[in-house]
Design an enzyme around this catalytic site. Sequence first.
Site, short mmCIF file in Angstrom:
data_model
loop_
_atom_site.label_atom_id
_atom_site.label_comp_id
_atom_site.label_asym_id
_atom_site.label_seq_id
_atom_site.Cartn_x
_atom_site.Cartn_y
_atom_site.Cartn_z
N ILE A 83 1.52 8.74 -3.63
CA ILE A 83 1.57 10.17 -3.35
C ILE A 83 0.63 10.44 -2.17
O ILE A 83 -0.55 10.09 -2.20
CB ILE A 83 1.15 11.00 -4.57
N LYS A 84 1.15 11.07 -1.15
CA LYS A 84 0.40 11.28 0.09
C LYS A 84 -0.33 12.63 0.03
O LYS A 84 0.31 13.68 -0.13
CB LYS A 84 1.35 11.23 1.28
N ILE A 85 -1.65 12.57 0.18
CA ILE A 85 -2.50 13.76 0.12
C ILE A 85 -3.34 13.85 1.40
O ILE A 85 -3.99 12.87 1.77
CB ILE A 85 -3.44 13.71 -1.10
#
Length: 281
Positions: A53-55
Amino acid sequence: DACDVLRPVWDEGKGRDGWVSLEVDPNLAHDTPATIAEAARLHALVERPNLLIKIPATREGLPAIEETIAAGIPVNVTLIFSLERHREVAEAYVRGLKRLVDGGGDPSRIASVASFFVSRVDTEADRRLDEIGGFDALKGTLAIANAKLAYETYADVFSGPAWEKLAAAGATPQRCLWASTSTKNPAYRDVLYVEELIGPDTVNTMPRETIDAVQDHGEIKRTLDEDVDDARRTLERFAEAGVDYEDVVQTLEREGVEKFAKSFRELFADLEAKRDQLVAA
């Protein structure tokens, strides 16, 4: 589907590679609770072990990174420009891992990368040098120096007794990922941001034309931990020239979030328009 395509790579390497990134809506980049909730929702929605998951690495993103890792969700931290922010990101990852382990979780199924944007640093720094004038020799040098010093941070954070205890439980370091590695300035070697950033336990995401260039004429040797003292001196030279490093990286972070958010909105607008066309038909 992408996760399923790359799953054999993930299985073969026991989770080392074969990852796919899916980003949290960057319009939430300054909203910690919403980022945490969206990360959990996307992770559950895709339901694949090889999903990152890209944050975004904003100030508000730091607690979201820690919370997401603590929940057992792998994370790709994106839009890192600053050395200070990179250290904060790495430390947030370590805190999340410790919470996961303390809660009985398995850290061996967790991976993370710190996506350090490279060529954009030179684009902004070179522009400022042009405004000042008289420092052409410094052009095209800040991005590589920045990345080399980031790798030094990586080596520092992921070593020592505290980290070794986590590693013994199955944790893996948060690898540096070099993003934005195509050469924007045609005056520079087209494989500059690949050749100068080769080192163990790193990732380099390249557009196809850069991959082709590397395969055609790239010189592959370990370079990332060479001339680190000169990298520090490079940052000093920029300060002496009147370029404010902190303002450069803060500007890039702000503009990066804005660009990502705009692209995200445009993507959904296109999808909604096509949906409406299909419904009307």
